[in-house]
Design a protein around this motif. Structure first.
Motif, mmCIF file in Angstrom:
data_model
loop_
_atom_site.group_PDB
_atom_site.id
_atom_site.type_symbol
_atom_site.label_atom_id
_atom_site.label_comp_id
_atom_site.label_asym_id
_atom_site.label_seq_id
_atom_site.Cartn_x
_atom_site.Cartn_y
_atom_site.Cartn_z
ATOM 1 N N ILE A 48 0.829 -1.209 0.000
ATOM 2 C CA ILE A 48 0.000 0.000 0.000
ATOM 3 C C ILE A 48 0.861 1.256 0.000
ATOM 4 C CG2 ILE A 48 -1.935 -1.087 1.200
ATOM 5 C CD1 ILE A 48 -0.945 0.287 3.765
ATOM 6 N N LEU A 49 0.216 2.370 -0.296
ATOM 7 C CA LEU A 49 0.776 3.702 -0.062
ATOM 8 C C LEU A 49 0.082 4.217 1.186
ATOM 9 C CD1 LEU A 49 0.587 5.239 -3.642
ATOM 10 C CD2 LEU A 49 2.643 4.522 -2.429
ATOM 11 N N GLY A 50 0.816 4.692 2.140
ATOM 12 C CA GLY A 50 0.166 5.178 3.349
ATOM 13 C C GLY A 50 1.144 5.774 4.332
ATOM 14 N N ASN A 51 0.596 6.203 5.458
ATOM 15 C CA ASN A 51 1.397 6.801 6.513
ATOM 16 C C ASN A 51 0.764 6.424 7.840
ATOM 17 O OD1 ASN A 51 2.358 8.690 8.497
ATOM 18 N ND2 ASN A 51 3.069 9.995 6.828
ATOM 19 N N LEU A 52 1.520 5.778 8.707
ATOM 20 C CA LEU A 52 0.996 5.380 10.012
ATOM 21 C C LEU A 52 0.785 6.572 10.937
ATOM 22 C CD1 LEU A 52 3.062 2.133 10.704
ATOM 23 C CD2 LEU A 52 0.658 2.315 10.063
ATOM 24 N N GLY A 53 1.266 7.736 10.558
ATOM 25 C CA GLY A 53 1.076 8.919 11.392
ATOM 26 C C GLY A 53 1.972 8.899 12.622
ATOM 27 N N ASP A 54 1.604 9.678 13.585
ATOM 28 C CA ASP A 54 2.402 9.840 14.805
ATOM 29 C C ASP A 54 1.949 8.798 15.833
ATOM 30 O OD1 ASP A 54 4.135 10.790 16.690
ATOM 31 O OD2 ASP A 54 2.987 12.584 17.153
ATOM 32 N N ILE A 55 2.419 7.557 15.658
ATOM 33 C CA ILE A 55 2.020 6.471 16.547
ATOM 34 C C ILE A 55 3.024 6.318 17.693
ATOM 35 C CG2 ILE A 55 0.680 5.205 14.835
ATOM 36 C CD1 ILE A 55 3.127 3.435 14.334
ATOM 37 N N PRO A 56 2.561 5.891 18.854
ATOM 38 C CA PRO A 56 3.439 5.740 20.029
ATOM 39 C C PRO A 56 4.175 4.394 20.003
ATOM 40 C CG PRO A 56 1.177 5.238 20.627
ATOM 41 C CD PRO A 56 1.150 5.655 19.185
ATOM 42 N N THR A 57 5.290 4.342 19.292
ATOM 43 C CA THR A 57 5.996 3.081 19.100
ATOM 44 C C THR A 57 6.872 2.699 20.288
ATOM 45 O OG1 THR A 57 7.845 4.207 18.020
ATOM 46 C CG2 THR A 57 6.103 3.343 16.601
ATOM 47 N N VAL A 58 7.091 1.388 20.406
ATOM 48 C CA VAL A 58 8.087 0.814 21.307
ATOM 49 C C VAL A 58 9.262 0.432 20.410
ATOM 50 C CG1 VAL A 58 8.628 -1.157 22.781
ATOM 51 C CG2 VAL A 58 6.362 -0.099 22.892
ATOM 52 N N THR A 59 10.464 0.905 20.723
ATOM 53 C CA THR A 59 11.629 0.573 19.914
ATOM 54 C C THR A 59 12.127 -0.815 20.289
ATOM 55 O OG1 THR A 59 12.232 2.893 19.736
ATOM 56 C CG2 THR A 59 13.962 1.283 19.257
ATOM 57 N N LEU A 60 12.230 -1.674 19.272
ATOM 58 C CA LEU A 60 12.677 -3.048 19.482
ATOM 59 C C LEU A 60 14.193 -3.118 19.584
ATOM 60 C CD1 LEU A 60 10.460 -4.815 16.781
ATOM 61 C CD2 LEU A 60 9.985 -4.584 19.237
ATOM 62 N N ASP A 61 14.666 -3.948 20.479
ATOM 63 C CA ASP A 61 16.084 -4.270 20.533
ATOM 64 C C ASP A 61 16.263 -5.564 19.748
ATOM 65 O OD1 ASP A 61 18.765 -4.166 21.131
ATOM 66 O OD2 ASP A 61 18.487 -4.032 23.290
ATOM 67 N N TYR A 62 17.473 -6.041 19.589
ATOM 68 C CA TYR A 62 17.712 -7.280 18.846
ATOM 69 C C TYR A 62 17.447 -8.465 19.767
ATOM 70 C CZ TYR A 62 19.868 -4.221 15.394
ATOM 71 O OH TYR A 62 20.100 -3.230 14.466
ATOM 72 N N ARG A 63 16.173 -8.851 19.841
ATOM 73 C CA ARG A 63 15.751 -10.017 20.613
ATOM 74 C C ARG A 63 14.334 -10.394 20.194
ATOM 75 N NH1 ARG A 63 15.979 -6.235 25.421
ATOM 76 N NH2 ARG A 63 13.826 -5.697 25.864
ATOM 77 N N THR A 64 13.705 -11.285 20.928
ATOM 78 C CA THR A 64 12.388 -11.808 20.565
ATOM 79 C C THR A 64 11.309 -11.243 21.481
ATOM 80 O OG1 THR A 64 13.433 -13.825 19.766
ATOM 81 C CG2 THR A 64 11.072 -13.935 20.191
ATOM 82 N N TYR A 65 10.169 -10.936 20.879
ATOM 83 C CA TYR A 65 9.027 -10.359 21.577
ATOM 84 C C TYR A 65 7.768 -11.140 21.206
ATOM 85 C CZ TYR A 65 12.143 -6.308 21.971
ATOM 86 O OH TYR A 65 13.197 -5.481 22.236
ATOM 87 N N ARG A 66 6.719 -10.971 21.993
ATOM 88 C CA ARG A 66 5.385 -11.496 21.684
ATOM 89 C C ARG A 66 4.408 -10.351 21.814
ATOM 90 N NH1 ARG A 66 2.858 -15.890 23.985
ATOM 91 N NH2 ARG A 66 1.699 -15.766 22.066
ATOM 92 N N ALA A 67 3.429 -10.332 20.892
ATOM 93 C CA ALA A 67 2.409 -9.287 20.942
ATOM 94 C C ALA A 67 1.173 -9.770 20.202
ATOM 95 C CB ALA A 67 2.924 -8.003 20.303
ATOM 96 N N VAL A 68 0.028 -9.698 20.809
ATOM 97 C CA VAL A 68 -1.290 -10.003 20.251
ATOM 98 C C VAL A 68 -1.312 -11.227 19.339
ATOM 99 C CG1 VAL A 68 -2.275 -7.688 20.573
ATOM 100 C CG2 VAL A 68 -1.026 -8.205 18.460
#
Length: 189
Positions: free
Chosen positions: A137-157
């Protein structure tokens, strides 16, 4: 007599108020980008890495494994909580890619090097659903409150996120479908 005079005063004030209201605004309308299908520009804060990222030649995008019936999340993965609407927003350590996840979809925005052209412009967004359906797509997520990932593994939803210096892999825990995202390219599985 006094109430008639007061009533006349209220009526006169109401009439004056109505006469001063209008459905038109003087001036010339301005709409930057209207008719060009351009997305609006929103300020997007870029995260600052906590430590310098080593500079090296851009890595090749590794091929993605075939999906398994279910992908068990690795033990010890950090859990990222969803917001009230069921979304998790992340940014890569480099700050070049931002993504939003919910239980059904992962969508990422970046300046991809080899994305398909949509409406005459290179796509800057890609999404994959839990069943493996991919859309550019063409788009822009806007000003979202991101969590910066480090080099490791995460779980989410319901997704496992494996971030390293070559890119970020999003795998749906239930279906095994997902995508590997890097500025150099995207592999879906």
């Amino acid at each position: 007599m006094r109430s008639r005079a007061a009533l006349a005063g209220v009526a006169l004030a109401a009439a004056a108020t109505l006469l001063s209201c209008s459905n038109t605004t003087e001036g010339t309308p301005a709409c930057p980008g209207c008719g060009s299908n351009a997305e609006p520009e929103f300020p997007t804060p870029k995260p600052t890495p906590s430590s310098p990222t080593p500079t090296a030649a851009p890595p090749k995008t590794p091929s993605a494994p075939a999906p398994s019936a279910t992908a068990a999340p690795p033990p010890g993965a950090e859990q990222l909580p969803a917001n009230d609407q069921g979304y998790v927003y992340v940014a890569t350590k480099s700050g070049k890619t931002r993504c939003q996840l919910n239980t059904q979809t992962v969508g990422c925005e970046s300046e991809f090097e080899n994305s398909p052209v949509i409406d005459g412009a290179p796509a800057n967004g890609v999404s994959v659903t839990s069943d493996g359906t991919v859309q550019w797509i063409l788009g822009n997520l806007g000003d979202i409150p991101t969590v910066t990932l480090d080099y490791r593994t995460y779980r989410a939803v319901g997704w496992t996120i494996a971030a390293d210096s070559e890119g970020t892999r999003f795998t749906n825990d239930g279906t095994g479908h997902g995508m590997f995202v890097a500025v150099e390219g995207v592999d879906t599985f």
